[in-house]
Design a protein around this motif. Structure first.
Motif: not given
Length: 721
Positions: A111-113, A184-187, A192-194
Motif C-alpha cells: 500500500f506504499d503507492l 496488519t491494521e498498523e498499515t 499509505s492505504p488512503k
C-alpha cells in the motif's frame, strides 16, 4: 524439527489394549486415514530479484520431491529495491507467475503507492495480471475505484486468478485445504492505504474459520502479514493462534522472522504451527505436515532452505527471464539520485571512521532516517545507525543510486522503538564500550548529542545524552528510529532486543538505502560535516567541551598524538618539534636512525625519534645542521611541511588545481602558494575574511584542527606501497 502428536492415539491404544486388540493394527488403520502435504512459503521478498535464478532452481528441486504441495507468499513484494522503483511489482510478478504461486496475502508495503500521483493503480495492475488469487479477510478495497470488480468478500471453493477473496479452498490430493489472509491494521500508520480500510484480525479470522467449516474444510491455513512477535497491542501470529480455534497453520510475514524451527501453540483444538522465512528470498520455507482424519495436526517437519548464491544451481530459464529487468536496473544504478556531494562523505574505517567516531556520512544517513520516521510518527525524536552497516564512502560529485546501494547494501528497513532514557543510556554505553577500538555497533546519531569518556571503564563511559538540548531522563519514554537489525538486538544491543521482544517496536519498513537516496536528493547539494554529535572527552583542564577545537583535540588525543599532560594550552604557539611530532604520528612513521641536527639536546627521546623520522622521509630538512626545535611555526611553514607529508603518504606530489582565493599571498614563492592552496582545496585549513594570514604563528588549537583534518584527508587516498 519433526514432532508427532498422539493425544487421541494414546487413548485409543488404551481402549484397544483392554479389548485384546494389538496397538500396531490400530496404528496402521489410523495411518491409512492420515493426510500429508507440504507448504512452501516465502515472505517480505521486497523486490530483491538478483538471487532469483538460484531461488528458482532450489524451488523446482524441492517441489519435485513432494508432489502434494502449495506455494504461498505472506506479503511485502512491494518496495525495497530498484526493481520495484522501475517496474512497480511487475518484475516480481513475472517470477511469481512462473513459479506458480497458489495464493498471496497483502503486506503493508503493498500500500506504499497510495500517496503517489496514480495512487494504487500499480497494486491494482499487479493483482489483475497475477496468475493466482489473493486472500485478504480484513482489508476492504471497495472505496478505491482502482479495485472495482477485483474483490469478492467471500470464502470460495472456485477462486479466480487476479481476484481478491477472504479465503479460498484448494484441493490437494483429494483433500480440501482452506487458506485465508490477514494484513496488519498498523498499515494505516506505516504505509499509505488512503481509502482502503482494515478491520479487526481476530474477528475476521473467526469468521473465515466458520465459513470453511460450513464448507466441510477442517484443515486451515492462515496466510498473514501481522508479524510473528509484533506488538500485542495491535496484532501478531502468536495472539492469532491463541484466540482463534480451528487454525492449523499460520504462514507469516512482516517481522522478517527467521524461524529455523516452527513455533507451535498448543491449542484446545490441537496444535497450531507457525512458520516464517526471513526475507528477500534468502530462504525457501518448507513445512511437511500430516493431519489425522479429523484435520488435527499429527506430525510436522519445518525447515528453511538457504538459497546458495555462490555454489548453488541456477535455473537458466529464470536467469534469461531476469536479464531484461537486471539490465535496466544496472543502468539505473549509474543514474543520479539528484544530489551532489560537495564534500567527501566518509564511510572510512579506523579511528574517526564509521566504527569509531562521528562522520558526515553517518550524519546524513541518520538525518534521512529521522526525517522518514517523522513522516510516519511525528513523535520520533532521534535516530541511530550502526557503523557496521555503513560499508563504504561517497566521493565528491554527483551521487548515483549505485553509490548509495554500495554504502548500504543490506536493505535494512526502518524500525521505530519506544525506549526509556535508561535503555538509551545502556544502548550508548554498549555503542562506545570498545572506543577507540573499532566496533560495528558504534552508533551514529541524529536529534541528539552523545558525550562520553573513552578512557573510563566500559559500561561507565557515557557522560551526557541530550535530546533537543535537554539531558535524557532515565524514566522518561522516547521514540527512536533505527534499522530493524539493530532494533532486534543486532551487534549485541541487549536493551534494544528486550524492548523489541516486549512489543515496543513497529516496522514501517522503507529500505535504508532508499531513505538515504531520497534525503540526498532533498538536500540537493550535500555540504554536511562533523557537527559535534558524538564527542569523546579529553582530560585537559584548560579546554571546555564547548570549545570550537574540542572535536579536533579529542581526535588527536585518542590517536595518541598528543601528550597526556593535564593541560593542552590551546592558545600557545606550536613549536617546530611539536608540529613535526604530530605530523609524523599522523603518518605513522618510525625512525631508522638519528637526525643529523646539532640542536636537539634537551628534547625527549620520543621527540628526537619523531624528528629523525620526519628527516628520513623528506618532510623536514633543517638549516645549517640545525633543526631549531623551539621556533614558532607560521601558517605558511605549516602548509609546506604538510604538503611534504601528504606527498610522503600518497607517493605523489600534490598540485593544486587553482590558486586559493586569498588576498594576502604577497610575494610568497610558488611552492608556498601551492601548499596553502592544497590546504584550501582539501578543506584542511581555511582563512578568514578572504585572507590566509600566512605569516601568523600557529596556535595549538589551530594546529589540532589542521592535523585532524589532514588525517581525515589522507585516509581518503590509497597509501603508497
Amino acid at each position: 524439527m519433526s514432532t508427532k502428536y498422539f493425544k487421541g492415539a494414546a487413548a485409543s491404544m488404551l481402549l484397544f489394549s483392554m479389548a485384546g486388540i494389538t496397538p500396531a493394527a490400530v496404528s496402521a488403520e489410523e495411518a491409512s486415514k492420515d493426510f500429508s502435504m507440504t507448504v512452501f512459503h516465502t515472505n517480505d521478498t521486497h523486490a530483491q530479484l538478483d538471487n532469483i535464478p538460484y531461488f528458482s532452481a532450489l524451488l523446482k528441486a524441492k517441489r519435485a520431491e513432494v508432489p502434494h504441495n502449495v506455494l504461498l507468499h505472506a506479503g511485502d513484494v512491494f518496495s525495497g529495491s530498484l526493481y520495484f522503483n522501475e517496474f512497480l511489482g511487475q518484475a516480481d510478478l513475472a517470477f511469481m507467475n512462473y513459479f506458480g504461486y497458489d495464493a498471496m496475502t497483502f503486506g503493508n508495503h503493498e500500500f506504499d503507492l497510495g500517496s503517489s500521483e496514480d495512487g494504487h493503480k500499480g497494486l491494482a495492475d499487479f493483482i489483475k495480471k497475477a496468475e493466482f488469487p489473493f486472500v485478504s479477510a480484513n482489508v476492504d478495497f471497495s472505496a478505491d475505484n482502482n479495485f472495482k470488480d477485483l474483490q469478492l468478500r467471500e470464502v470460495t471453493a472456485e477462486p479466480e486468478n487476479g481476484k481478491i477473496f477472504n479465503g479460498i479452498v484448494k484441493e490437494i490430493d483429494g483433500e480440501k485445504i482452506g487458506i485465508f489472509g490477514l494484513t496488519t491494521e498498523e498499515t494505516v500508520d506505516i504505509s499509505s492505504p488512503k481509502e482502503i480500510k482494515f478491520t479487526n484480525y481476530i474477528t475476521e479470522a473467526k469468521a473465515a474459520v466458520e465459513a470453511f467449516e460450513e464448507l466441510g474444510v477442517n484443515k486451515i491455513i492462515a496466510l498473514t502479514h501481522i508479524g510473528f512477535n509484533d506488538s500485542d497491542a495491535i496484532d501478531n501470529d502468536k495472539l492469532l493462534a491463541a484466540n482463534v480455534p480451528g487454525i492449523d497453520i499460520i504462514v507469516g510475514g512482516h517481522t522478517h522472522s527467521k524461524l529455523d524451527e516452527p513455533f507451535v501453540h498448543e491449542g484446545e483444538a490441537g496444535p497450531v504451527v507457525i512458520v516464517q522465512a526471513n526475507e528477500h528470498q534468502k530462504f525457501l520455507g518448507q513445512l511437511d505436515i500430516t493431519f489425522d482424519e479429523n484435520g488435527v495436526i499429527k506430525e510436522y517437519n519445518g525447515v528453511l532452505h538457504a538459497v546458495d548464491t555462490k555454489e548453488g544451481e541456477k535455473d537458466a530459464e529464470a536467469e534469461e527471464k531476469l536479464k531484461p529487468y537486471a539490465d535496466k536496473v544496472g543502468a539505473i544504478k549509474n543514474s543520479p539520485t539528484g544530489g551532489v556531494a560537495d564534500v567527501f562523505l566518509s564511510g572510512l574505517r579506523d579511528l574517526g571512521g564509521v566504527r569509531a567516531g562521528e562522520t558526515n556520512l553517518g550524519n546524513i544517513i541518520t538525518d534521512g532516517m529521522l526525517a522518514k520516521a517523522k513522516e510516519v510518527d511525528p513523535e520520533v525524536v532521534i535516530a541511530f545507525q550502526n557503523g557496521g552497516g555503513i560499508r563504504t564512502s561517497i566521493d565528491k560529485g554527483e551521487v548515483t543510486y549505485g553509490e548509495v546501494l554500495t554504502v548500504l547494501p543490506f536493505g535494512n528497513s526502518l524500525a521505530i522503538m519506544e525506549l526509556t532514557g535508561a535503555e538509551l543510556r545502556e544502548t550508548f554505553e554498549h555503542s562506545v564500550k570498545e572506543y577507540p577500538k573499532e566496533s560495528g555497533g558504534f552508533l551514529h546519531v541524529a536529534g541528539m548529542q552523545v558525550v562520553f569518556d573513552g578512557t573510563a571503564e566500559p559500561g561507565k563511559r557515557v557522560v551526557s545524552l541530550k535530546i533537543n538540548g535537554e539531558e535524557v531522563e532515565a524514566d522518561k519514554m522516547y521514540k527512536a528510529a533505527t534499522n530493524v537489525f539493530t532494533a532486534k538486538g543486532g551487534d549485541g544491543f541487549e536493551a534494544l532486543g528486550k524492548a523489541y521482544e516486549d512489543g515496543r517496536a513497529s516496522e514501517p519498513g522503507f529500505s535504508d538505502w532508499e531513505n538515504l537516496a531520497n534525503h540526498i536528493k532533498s538536500l540537493g547539494t550535500v555540504t554536511t560535516g562533523i557537527e559535534g554529535r558524538i564527542i569523546a572527552t579529553v582530560p585537559y583542564k584548560d579546554v571546555s567541551l564547548g570549545h570550537w577545537a574540542y572535536p579536533y583535540i579529542s581526535d588527536l588525543y585518542y590517536r595518541d598524538i598528543l601528550t597526556k599532560d593535564s593541560t593542552f594550552k590551546p592558545g600557545k604557539h606550536i613549536t617546530r618539534a611539536e608540529m613535526v611530532s604530530w605530523i609524523v604520528k599522523a603518518n605513522g612513521l618510525k625512525a631508522e636512525g638519528q637526525a643529523p641536527f646539532s640542536d636537539l639536546n634537551g628534547l625527549s627521546d620520543d621527540l628526537k625519534a619523531d624528528i629523525a623520522a620526519a628527516y628520513e622521509n623528506g618532510i623536514v630538512k633543517g638549516n645549517d645542521g640545525k633543526f631549531n626545535p623551539n621556533d614558532k611555526v607560521t601558517r605558511a611553514q605549516f602548509a609546506l611541511i604538510l604538503e611534504r607529508a601528504f606527498e610522503n603518504y600518497t607517493g605523489e606530489k600534490y598540485t593544486a588545481s587553482a590558486k586559493a582565493p586569498y588576498s594576502d599571498f604577497g610575494k610568497y614563492a610558488d611552492d608556498a602558494v601551492n601548499a596553502i592552496s592544497m590546504l584550501h582545496e582539501l578543506g584542511i585549513a581555511s582563512g578568514y575574511e578572504g585572507k590566509f594570514m600566512p605569516e601568523q604563528f600557529t596556535t595549538h588549537q589551530q594546529a589540532a584542527k589542521i592535523v585532524s583534518n589532514y588525517i581525515y584527508n589522507t585516509k581518503q587516498v590509497k597509501k603508497a606501497e
